[in-house]
Scaffold this motif. Structure first.
Motif, PDB file in Angstrom:
ATOM      1  N   LYS A 219     -12.680   2.959  -4.269  1.00 48.79           N
ATOM      2  CA  LYS A 219     -11.963   2.630  -2.986  1.00 48.79           C
ATOM      3  C   LYS A 219     -10.818   1.449  -2.692  1.00 48.79           C
ATOM      4  O   LYS A 219     -10.642   0.488  -3.758  1.00 48.79           O
ATOM      5  CB  LYS A 219     -12.858   2.217  -1.940  1.00 48.79           C
ATOM      6  N   ARG A 220      -9.910   2.492  -2.215  1.00 51.03           N
ATOM      7  CA  ARG A 220      -8.524   1.569  -2.089  1.00 51.03           C
ATOM      8  C   ARG A 220      -7.517   1.080  -0.902  1.00 51.03           C
ATOM      9  O   ARG A 220      -7.442   2.197  -0.512  1.00 51.03           O
ATOM     10  CB  ARG A 220      -7.820   2.183  -3.492  1.00 51.03           C
ATOM     11  N   GLY A 221      -7.413   0.183  -0.539  1.00 53.06           N
ATOM     12  CA  GLY A 221      -6.508   0.211   0.781  1.00 53.06           C
ATOM     13  C   GLY A 221      -7.212   1.235   1.853  1.00 53.06           C
ATOM     14  O   GLY A 221      -8.572   0.364   1.866  1.00 53.06           O
ATOM     15  N   LEU A 222      -6.879   1.240   2.631  1.00 51.29           N
ATOM     16  CA  LEU A 222      -6.781   1.279   4.432  1.00 51.29           C
ATOM     17  C   LEU A 222      -7.778   2.988   4.470  1.00 51.29           C
ATOM     18  O   LEU A 222      -7.041   3.919   3.983  1.00 51.29           O
ATOM     19  CB  LEU A 222      -5.889   1.612   5.602  1.00 51.29           C
ATOM     20  N   ASN A 223      -8.951   3.118   5.073  1.00 47.69           N
ATOM     21  CA  ASN A 223      -8.797   4.712   5.322  1.00 47.69           C
ATOM     22  C   ASN A 223      -8.042   5.205   6.216  1.00 47.69           C
ATOM     23  O   ASN A 223      -7.097   4.278   6.947  1.00 47.69           O
ATOM     24  CB  ASN A 223     -10.186   4.869   6.092  1.00 47.69           C
TER      25      ASN A 223
ATOM     26  N   ALA B 198      -7.786   4.173   9.917  1.00 45.16           N
ATOM     27  CA  ALA B 198      -7.202   2.918  10.262  1.00 45.16           C
ATOM     28  C   ALA B 198      -5.677   2.866  10.166  1.00 45.16           C
ATOM     29  O   ALA B 198      -5.053   2.365  10.906  1.00 45.16           O
ATOM     30  CB  ALA B 198      -7.689   1.708   9.264  1.00 45.16           C
ATOM     31  N   LEU B 199      -5.617   3.689   9.089  1.00 45.00           N
ATOM     32  CA  LEU B 199      -3.686   3.884   9.253  1.00 45.00           C
ATOM     33  C   LEU B 199      -3.474   4.528  10.020  1.00 45.00           C
ATOM     34  O   LEU B 199      -1.994   4.042  10.404  1.00 45.00           O
ATOM     35  CB  LEU B 199      -4.017   4.973   7.650  1.00 45.00           C
TER      36      LEU B 199
ATOM     37  N   THR C   3      -4.424   4.918  13.552  1.00 46.40           N
ATOM     38  CA  THR C   3      -4.204   3.414  14.218  1.00 46.40           C
ATOM     39  C   THR C   3      -3.135   2.675  14.374  1.00 46.40           C
ATOM     40  O   THR C   3      -1.986   2.611  15.255  1.00 46.40           O
ATOM     41  CB  THR C   3      -5.597   2.936  14.566  1.00 46.40           C
ATOM     42  N   ILE C   4      -2.744   2.136  13.128  1.00 43.23           N
ATOM     43  CA  ILE C   4      -2.143   0.984  12.376  1.00 43.23           C
ATOM     44  C   ILE C   4      -1.045   2.110  12.955  1.00 43.23           C
ATOM     45  O   ILE C   4       0.132   1.245  14.009  1.00 43.23           O
ATOM     46  CB  ILE C   4      -1.639   0.085  11.495  1.00 43.23           C
TER      47      ILE C   4
END
Length: 142
Positions: free
Chosen positions: A20-24, A27-28, A30-31
């Motif tokens: 698992k790396r970074g944002l799912n 979330a990405l 949404t941002i």
């Protein structure tokens, strides 16, 4: 007993090399959506507020037949007319621009005022205040 996927998830991910790396993605997304919506809001909201503040304003541009007839008393009495927001003079005092609220007064009332004061004027143009400001901005660039 049924096979429990959650029980052996860590082992399965370790064997398959899943990390698992970074944002799912949720979330990405949404941002990115928030950045776009807030950016548009910052650009659009001030223009909308400015439009709503000036939507009832019109500018009447008058040419004076006799520039000497325009006195400070006359300008202050024009500003006393209900609905008149501002009175601007040209550099050579031959033209006068009256900004007024068109929901309160009209050019007919202003013409009647000039007739009452025996000042010879000609209505050159009646434009929206917003359009006149845009025209002045374009002219200042040249």
């Amino acid at each position: 007993m049924a096979y429990n996927f959650e029980k052996y998830r860590d082992k399965r991910e370790k064997v398959l090399g899943v990390k698992k790396r970074g944002l799912n993605f949720g979330a990405l997304a949404t941002i990115v959506s928030l950045v776009i919506i807030l950016g548009l809001g910052i650009v659009i909201v001030p223009k909308s507020i400015a439009y709503f503040n000036t939507r009832h304003l019109d500018d009447a541009i008058y040419k004076l037949q006799n520039a000497a007839a325009l006195s400070q008393e006359l300008i202050s009495s024009i500003q006393d007319i209900a609905g008149v927001k501002s009175v601007d003079m040209d550099s050579n005092s031959s033209r006068i621009v009256i900004t007024f609220d068109k929901s309160i007064t009209s050019t007919h009332d202003i013409n009647a005022f000039f007739t009452q004061k025996d000042v010879q004027t000609v209505l050159l143009n009646e434009v929206s205040h917003h359009n006149r400001l845009k025209t002045l901005e374009k002219e200042s660039k040249f």
